[in-house]
Design a protein around this motif. Structure first.
Motif, PDB file in Angstrom:
ATOM      1  N   GLY A   1      21.368   4.131   6.391  1.00 16.19           N
ATOM      2  CA  GLY A   1      21.333   5.529   5.984  1.00 16.19           C
ATOM      3  C   GLY A   1      20.270   5.871   4.957  1.00 16.19           C
ATOM      4  N   CYS A   2      19.395   4.944   4.670  1.00 14.95           N
ATOM      5  CA  CYS A   2      18.308   5.206   3.708  1.00 14.95           C
ATOM      6  C   CYS A   2      17.183   5.926   4.435  1.00 14.95           C
ATOM      7  N   ASP A   3      16.702   6.997   3.844  1.00 15.79           N
ATOM      8  CA  ASP A   3      15.517   7.658   4.364  1.00 15.79           C
ATOM      9  C   ASP A   3      14.751   8.322   3.228  1.00 15.79           C
ATOM     10  N   LEU A   4      13.580   8.798   3.533  1.00 16.27           N
ATOM     11  CA  LEU A   4      12.703   9.360   2.499  1.00 16.27           C
ATOM     12  C   LEU A   4      13.160  10.727   2.002  1.00 16.27           C
ATOM     13  N   LEU A   5      14.018  11.386   2.729  1.00 19.60           N
ATOM     14  CA  LEU A   5      14.452  12.725   2.353  1.00 19.60           C
ATOM     15  C   LEU A   5      15.590  12.728   1.352  1.00 19.60           C
TER      16      LEU A   5
ATOM     17  N   LEU B   1       0.833  -1.202   0.000  1.00 17.90           N
ATOM     18  CA  LEU B   1       0.000   0.000   0.000  1.00 17.90           C
ATOM     19  C   LEU B   1       0.867   1.251   0.000  1.00 17.90           C
ATOM     20  N   LEU B   2       1.891   1.266   0.838  1.00 13.59           N
ATOM     21  CA  LEU B   2       2.797   2.416   0.887  1.00 13.59           C
ATOM     22  C   LEU B   2       3.560   2.567  -0.428  1.00 13.59           C
TER      23      LEU B   2
ATOM     24  N   ILE C   1       8.895  -0.080  -3.784  1.00 12.96           N
ATOM     25  CA  ILE C   1       8.817  -1.070  -2.706  1.00 12.96           C
ATOM     26  C   ILE C   1       9.832  -0.740  -1.619  1.00 12.96           C
ATOM     27  N   LEU C   2      11.036  -0.324  -2.011  1.00  7.76           N
ATOM     28  CA  LEU C   2      12.029   0.086  -1.016  1.00  7.76           C
ATOM     29  C   LEU C   2      11.532   1.277  -0.196  1.00  7.76           C
ATOM     30  N   LEU C   3      10.920   2.245  -0.860  1.00  8.17           N
ATOM     31  CA  LEU C   3      10.353   3.380  -0.133  1.00  8.17           C
ATOM     32  C   LEU C   3       9.236   2.933   0.803  1.00  8.17           C
TER      33      LEU C   3
ATOM     34  N   LEU D   1       9.079   0.004   2.228  1.00 12.73           N
ATOM     35  CA  LEU D   1       9.748  -0.665   3.348  1.00 12.73           C
ATOM     36  C   LEU D   1      10.289   0.350   4.348  1.00 12.73           C
ATOM     37  N   ILE D   2      10.840   1.448   3.848  1.00 17.06           N
ATOM     38  CA  ILE D   2      11.361   2.489   4.742  1.00 17.06           C
ATOM     39  C   ILE D   2      10.218   3.133   5.525  1.00 17.06           C
ATOM     40  N   ARG D   3       9.103   3.381   4.855  1.00 19.20           N
ATOM     41  CA  ARG D   3       7.961   4.028   5.527  1.00 19.20           C
ATOM     42  C   ARG D   3       7.302   3.117   6.548  1.00 19.20           C
ATOM     43  N   GLU D   4       7.366   1.805   6.344  1.00 19.87           N
ATOM     44  CA  GLU D   4       6.790   0.850   7.297  1.00 19.87           C
ATOM     45  C   GLU D   4       7.817   0.667   8.409  1.00 19.87           C
ATOM     46  N   GLU D   5       7.628   1.375   9.499  1.00 26.07           N
ATOM     47  CA  GLU D   5       8.655   1.518  10.518  1.00 26.07           C
ATOM     48  C   GLU D   5       8.816   0.308  11.439  1.00 26.07           C
TER      49      GLU D   5
END
Length: 72
Positions: free
Chosen positions: A67-71, A28-29, A47-49, A51-55
């Motif tokens: 070190g991966c983040d949405l910013l 969904l994310l 999908i990677l994004l 996974l990052i958003r699903e905390e």
């Protein structure tokens, strides 16, 4: 007898239904990320994004530790 299209749609639905709750959330994310970028399909980057958003998941925590983040 059902048509091939109906059978294919039923198989797709059953695959989604077999996913665990967190996997559904990640998809969904990922869908939201694809829509945000006006993309018609979900790619591996989406999908990677997701996974990052699903905390709460191990994959998201591991990506954040790397070190991966949405910013970025």
């Amino acid at each position: 007898m059902p048509t091939r299209e109906v059978v294919v749609k039923a198989k797709r639905a059953s695959v989604y239904d077999q996913l665990e709750h967190r996997a559904r959330v990640v998809l969904l994310l990922a869908t939201q990320e694809a829509q945000r970028g006006n993309h018609a399909r979900i790619g591996t980057g989406h999908i990677l994004l997701g996974l990052i958003r699903e905390e709460c998941g191990a994959a998201g925590r591991a990506l954040k530790r790397l070190g991966c983040d949405l910013l970025k």
